[in-house]
Design an enzyme around this catalytic site. Structure first.
Site, PDB file in Angstrom:
ATOM      1  CB  ILE A   1      -0.878  -0.010   1.321  1.00 43.68           C
ATOM      2  CG1 ILE A   1      -2.129   0.772   0.917  1.00 43.68           C
ATOM      3  CG2 ILE A   1      -0.510   0.495   2.504  1.00 43.68           C
ATOM      4  CD1 ILE A   1      -3.049   0.435   0.041  1.00 43.68           C
TER       5      ILE A   1
ATOM      6  CG  HIS B   1       6.041  -9.232   4.818  1.00 47.95           C
ATOM      7  ND1 HIS B   1       6.045  -9.212   6.225  1.00 47.95           N
ATOM      8  CD2 HIS B   1       6.763  -8.111   4.411  1.00 47.95           C
ATOM      9  CE1 HIS B   1       6.565  -8.139   6.704  1.00 47.95           C
ATOM     10  NE2 HIS B   1       6.935  -7.273   5.592  1.00 47.95           N
TER      11      HIS B   1
HETATM   12  P1  5GP Z   1       7.914  -4.492   7.159  1.00 47.27           P
HETATM   13  O1  5GP Z   1       7.280  -5.246   8.073  1.00 47.27           O
HETATM   14  O2  5GP Z   1       8.604  -5.434   6.123  1.00 47.27           O
HETATM   15  O3  5GP Z   1       9.151  -3.770   7.690  1.00 47.27           O
HETATM   16  O4  5GP Z   1       7.168  -3.823   6.005  1.00 47.27           O
HETATM   17  C1  5GP Z   1       5.593  -3.958   6.082  1.00 47.27           C
HETATM   18  C2  5GP Z   1       5.291  -3.537   4.874  1.00 47.27           C
HETATM   19  O5  5GP Z   1       3.853  -3.808   4.542  1.00 47.27           O
HETATM   20  C3  5GP Z   1       5.258  -2.055   4.416  1.00 47.27           C
HETATM   21  O6  5GP Z   1       6.025  -2.078   3.315  1.00 47.27           O
HETATM   22  C4  5GP Z   1       3.947  -1.414   4.424  1.00 47.27           C
HETATM   23  O7  5GP Z   1       3.759  -0.461   3.379  1.00 47.27           O
HETATM   24  C5  5GP Z   1       3.038  -2.604   4.176  1.00 47.27           C
HETATM   25  N1  5GP Z   1       1.584  -2.469   4.631  1.00 47.27           N
HETATM   26  C6  5GP Z   1       1.613  -2.289   6.068  1.00 47.27           C
HETATM   27  N2  5GP Z   1       0.153  -2.457   6.223  1.00 47.27           N
HETATM   28  C7  5GP Z   1      -0.349  -2.557   4.994  1.00 47.27           C
HETATM   29  C8  5GP Z   1      -1.657  -2.617   4.596  1.00 47.27           C
HETATM   30  O8  5GP Z   1      -2.824  -2.773   5.438  1.00 47.27           O
HETATM   31  N3  5GP Z   1      -1.909  -3.100   3.168  1.00 47.27           N
HETATM   32  C9  5GP Z   1      -0.737  -3.388   2.271  1.00 47.27           C
HETATM   33  N4  5GP Z   1      -1.055  -3.385   0.988  1.00 47.27           N
HETATM   34  N5  5GP Z   1       0.521  -3.176   2.711  1.00 47.27           N
HETATM   35  C10 5GP Z   1       0.521  -2.891   4.053  1.00 47.27           C
END
Ligand code: 5GP
Length: 131
Positions: free
Chosen positions: A30, A93
């Site tokens: 997102i 992820h």
């Molecule tokens: P990380 O946990 O790898 O540091 O980052 C999590 C990723 O998930 C980020 O790039 C953020 O933009 C994405 N993200 C967080 N919440 C949501 C959501 O509700 N929907 C989507 N599509 N992506 C999300």
């Protein structure tokens, strides 16, 4: 532990879905580093990627590979980069990011803004190219 990603998998909150099967779900990030930035997740809510059981871990990477081919067909880029961070959402992820510059790989660089319509169109186009 259940996170926002479990709600996305269950359809309780919306996502720009690219593909899913019994075990995995792929959708557009997102807040993308670059257009086409995609997250590929196991449906099982395990926090850390390396804590996944080995079969799921390997299959997740195979699934991400398949999704990467579809992204690469649709999004003009030099290549698809892969990152694992997990500092924001504690549900394992893989980030697949179309790269044109080193900045696209940086999570602290300014993000790419996209409208709802752009997200919908891009997700559809990538989804159509998943073999
Ligand atoms: P990380 O946990 O790898 O540091 O980052 C999590 C990723 O998930 C980020 O790039 C953020 O933009 C994405 N993200 C967080 N919440 C949501 C959501 O509700 N929907 C989507 N599509 N992506 C999300």
């Amino acid at each position: 532990m259940e996170t926002i990603f479990t709600k996305i998998i269950n359809g309780d909150i919306p996502s720009y879905k690219i593909a899913e099967n019994e075990k995995f779900y792929a959708f557009l990030d997102i807040n993308p580093n670059a257009k086409g930035h995609t997250l590929v997740i196991p449906k099982t809510p395990v926090d850390k990627l390396f804590d996944l059981d080995e079969a799921t871990y390997s299959a997740l990477f195979s699934y991400a590979r398949k999704i990467s081919f579809a992204i690469e067909k649709v999004v003009p880029c030099n290549r698809i980069g892969l990152s694992v961070i997990g500092l924001e959402v504690p549900h394992a992820h893989i980030h697949l990011i179309p790269l044109n510059s080193m900045q696209d790989a940086s999570f602290s660089a300014p993000k790419t803004k996209m409208t709802h319509e752009e997200f919908v169109a891009l997700a559809e186009e990538i989804a159509e190219n998943v073999i």
